[in-house]
Design a protein around this motif. Sequence first.
Motif, short mmCIF file in Angstrom:
data_model
loop_
_atom_site.label_atom_id
_atom_site.label_comp_id
_atom_site.label_asym_id
_atom_site.label_seq_id
_atom_site.Cartn_x
_atom_site.Cartn_y
_atom_site.Cartn_z
N TYR A 29 0.84 -1.19 0.00
CA TYR A 29 0.00 0.00 0.00
C TYR A 29 0.88 1.25 0.00
CZ TYR A 29 -3.61 -3.36 1.25
OH TYR A 29 -4.47 -4.43 1.24
N TYR A 30 0.58 2.17 -0.94
CA TYR A 30 1.36 3.40 -1.08
C TYR A 30 0.46 4.59 -0.80
CZ TYR A 30 4.66 0.19 -3.18
OH TYR A 30 5.52 -0.87 -3.39
N LYS A 31 1.05 5.63 -0.23
CA LYS A 31 0.24 6.75 0.25
C LYS A 31 -0.34 7.59 -0.88
CE LYS A 31 3.81 10.30 0.96
NZ LYS A 31 4.41 11.22 1.95
N ASP A 32 0.27 7.52 -2.07
CA ASP A 32 -0.27 8.29 -3.19
C ASP A 32 0.19 7.70 -4.51
OD1 ASP A 32 2.40 9.20 -3.58
OD2 ASP A 32 2.04 10.96 -2.31
N SER A 33 -0.30 8.27 -5.60
CA SER A 33 0.00 7.78 -6.94
C SER A 33 1.48 7.91 -7.28
CB SER A 33 -0.83 8.55 -7.97
OG SER A 33 -2.20 8.29 -7.80
N ALA A 34 2.11 8.98 -6.80
CA ALA A 34 3.52 9.18 -7.09
C ALA A 34 4.37 8.06 -6.50
CB ALA A 34 3.98 10.53 -6.55
N GLU A 35 4.05 7.66 -5.27
CA GLU A 35 4.79 6.55 -4.64
C GLU A 35 4.54 5.24 -5.38
OE1 GLU A 35 4.39 5.84 -0.53
OE2 GLU A 35 5.54 7.60 0.09
N LEU A 36 3.30 5.02 -5.80
CA LEU A 36 2.97 3.81 -6.55
C LEU A 36 3.74 3.77 -7.87
CD1 LEU A 36 1.25 1.25 -6.95
CD2 LEU A 36 -0.56 2.71 -7.88
N ASP A 37 3.78 4.90 -8.55
CA ASP A 37 4.52 5.00 -9.81
C ASP A 37 6.01 4.75 -9.59
OD1 ASP A 37 5.03 5.56 -12.55
OD2 ASP A 37 5.50 7.63 -12.04
N GLN A 38 6.55 5.28 -8.51
CA GLN A 38 7.97 5.08 -8.21
C GLN A 38 8.27 3.62 -7.94
OE1 GLN A 38 10.27 7.77 -8.35
NE2 GLN A 38 11.61 5.98 -8.51
N ALA A 39 7.35 2.95 -7.22
CA ALA A 39 7.53 1.52 -6.95
C ALA A 39 7.52 0.72 -8.24
CB ALA A 39 6.45 1.03 -6.00
N TRP A 40 6.65 1.11 -9.18
CA TRP A 40 6.60 0.44 -10.48
C TRP A 40 7.90 0.69 -11.25
CZ3 TRP A 40 3.81 -3.01 -13.18
CH2 TRP A 40 3.98 -3.04 -14.57
N THR A 41 8.34 1.94 -11.28
CA THR A 41 9.57 2.29 -12.00
C THR A 41 10.78 1.59 -11.42
OG1 THR A 41 8.64 4.48 -12.52
CG2 THR A 41 11.03 4.23 -12.70
N ASP A 42 10.82 1.45 -10.08
CA ASP A 42 11.95 0.80 -9.41
C ASP A 42 11.82 -0.72 -9.39
OD1 ASP A 42 12.91 3.32 -8.87
OD2 ASP A 42 12.20 3.36 -6.80
N ARG A 43 10.77 -1.24 -10.02
CA ARG A 43 10.50 -2.68 -10.09
C ARG A 43 10.31 -3.30 -8.71
NH1 ARG A 43 11.18 -3.78 -15.39
NH2 ARG A 43 10.81 -6.00 -15.05
N GLY A 44 9.70 -2.51 -7.83
CA GLY A 44 9.38 -3.02 -6.50
C GLY A 44 8.07 -3.78 -6.47
N ILE A 45 7.31 -3.72 -7.56
CA ILE A 45 6.04 -4.45 -7.68
C ILE A 45 5.94 -5.02 -9.09
CG2 ILE A 45 4.75 -3.18 -5.92
CD1 ILE A 45 3.67 -1.37 -8.12
N GLU A 46 5.15 -6.10 -9.19
CA GLU A 46 4.91 -6.71 -10.50
C GLU A 46 3.55 -6.33 -11.09
OE1 GLU A 46 8.14 -8.32 -8.71
OE2 GLU A 46 6.17 -8.92 -7.89
N VAL A 47 2.64 -5.89 -10.24
CA VAL A 47 1.29 -5.50 -10.68
C VAL A 47 0.95 -4.17 -10.02
CG1 VAL A 47 -1.16 -6.10 -10.76
CG2 VAL A 47 0.57 -7.91 -10.90
N ALA A 48 0.37 -3.24 -10.78
CA ALA A 48 -0.06 -1.95 -10.24
C ALA A 48 -1.53 -1.74 -10.56
CB ALA A 48 0.77 -0.81 -10.82
N HIS A 49 -2.30 -1.39 -9.53
CA HIS A 49 -3.73 -1.18 -9.71
C HIS A 49 -4.24 -0.12 -8.75
CE1 HIS A 49 -8.10 -2.56 -9.11
NE2 HIS A 49 -8.03 -2.01 -10.30
N ARG A 50 -4.83 0.92 -9.26
CA ARG A 50 -5.44 2.00 -8.47
C ARG A 50 -4.46 2.65 -7.52
NH1 ARG A 50 -10.27 3.31 -8.07
NH2 ARG A 50 -10.13 3.57 -5.82
N ASP A 51 -4.00 3.86 -7.82
CA ASP A 51 -4.17 4.55 -9.08
C ASP A 51 -2.82 5.11 -9.49
OD1 ASP A 51 -6.86 4.57 -10.03
OD2 ASP A 51 -7.43 5.86 -8.38
N MET A 52 -2.43 4.81 -10.70
CA MET A 52 -1.23 5.42 -11.24
C MET A 52 -1.55 6.87 -11.64
SD MET A 52 1.30 3.23 -11.19
CE MET A 52 2.50 3.30 -12.52
N PRO A 53 -0.52 7.74 -11.72
CA PRO A 53 -0.76 9.13 -12.11
C PRO A 53 -1.41 9.22 -13.49
CG PRO A 53 1.45 8.87 -11.20
CD PRO A 53 0.90 7.49 -11.37
#
Length: 518
Positions: free
Chosen positions: A229-253
């Motif tokens: 769980y990420y506090k906002d879209s920017a953190e979620l996007d960073q986790a995706w970019t850094d390959r810290g997750i394999e699936v991203a859902h709700r909500d990318m920027p």
Amino acid sequence: MRSVRSKVIAAGLVLGVTGVATWQLLPQNAGGGKAIRVGTSDVVSSLDPAGAYDAGSWALFSNVYQSLLTIRTGSDTPVPDAASSCQFIGTKLTTYQCELRSDVKFSSGRAITAEDVKHSFDRIKAINSDQGPAPLFNTLESVKAEGRTVTFNLSAGDATFPFKIATGAASIVDKDKYPAKELREGDKVYGSGPFTLDGYTAGASAELKPNSSYKGQGKISKSAVTVRYYKDSAELDQAWTDRGIEVAHRDMPPAVLAALNPGLKDTRYQASGGTEIRSMVFNLRSGSPVAQAGVRQAVAAVLDRAKVAGEVYKGTVTPLYSLVPAGIAAHSTPFFDAWPSPNGVAAKKLLKDAGVSAPVSINLGVNTRGANIAEAEEIKKQLESTGLFQLTIKPVEKWADFQKAYAAGEFDAYTIGWIADFPDADNFLAPLVGADSSMNNAFSDKAVDDLITRTQSFSDRGAAANDFRDLQKLVAQQVPMLPIWQKKDYVMSRESVTGAQYLSDGTGVWRLWDLNWL
């Protein structure tokens, strides 16, 4: 299940798939037994089904708990899950009966009984949490358990009831572990879903382990899953970019979603079930500056949804002119009919007729996730440019704090999203503008409630179309809520993961059990 199918809704849920070519299977190394990491900016407000009515909580519930019915991938019809069969008794749609499967067990190993099911529903009504799903069961009068039979007695005919018991609200809990009149505390879950909750840190992660004893419509997962769980879209996007997750859902920027295309390296994506909506909710309590309908109508007259969609969301959302989104049967456009384009002159007259002096000062509550702040700033700019309003944005970071604040009436207005519990117009009206609505904004109207009751009485949902149109017109006239936009549901995944295309389809079920390493 034939009788269930004959009573439930044949709703027009439109599923669209984007980037189909990117879903081809490519040779990759398997995960080596590691958990698949799924990232989201959604928030789990409670691990107790009686205390949560939000997307983040229900997404988790659909994996660790079980309901009597569920909805399969690509379908809009409830089918048995913890039940072996369910049906209406008689033709009045006021008695609904389910037979519990004989082989369902809680993660503790104890067999689920009909008394557990009754307890699960009774406590929702008894606790009646401000953040809970009690408004969804407004027609539920009583529940009877006898042997393995559960009988629901309804106060009025409700053709949508099978859908309601296919949601996270109807999660079955252990009567020995969950108190009858208060929410359960702690981070343990006693459910019977496809996963067990092996570890949980609020706001950080949920460790899900496949439940080998699960029996139901889903399947036993082949892989463990870690939800981050990420506090906002920017953190979620960073986790995706850094390959810290394999699936991203709700909500990318919005900018990331707008740039999705089939040529992206190691990225699969889907956009489906465009029924998520976002609205501004007005506080109608005495003393609120928006308590008068004329003030709310004036806000509706000047809101430029197209600018919000284009400038804030980069075209990833569509302007919405009713609480019922396009793609759902009975959708209409009463707000467009009244105000087809932003009209400051009309707004000024509405305020004058209401005897209200401009500028009207409004504080707008906003949860800081995603693009919510940028959206609020755009709304502020639009309304203040008319000289008729003065907005103060009140940001709240924690979702639980935001829920408590709007429930207590701390904002004159607030913005909030809504994801369908089930694909029927009723679910965008009854829990939002009906009696004791989950919006907690003090709106009450007998004509609205009477129409809601009437629409629920039609087993043929098409026969309710005229009443739904009248209901939407009433909402547009009184404006307890102001619809802003609707959007598709985006899922992104790496090529090493399969099944992400089934994760979410707009029906409110989060199918983590379909994820696997390639």
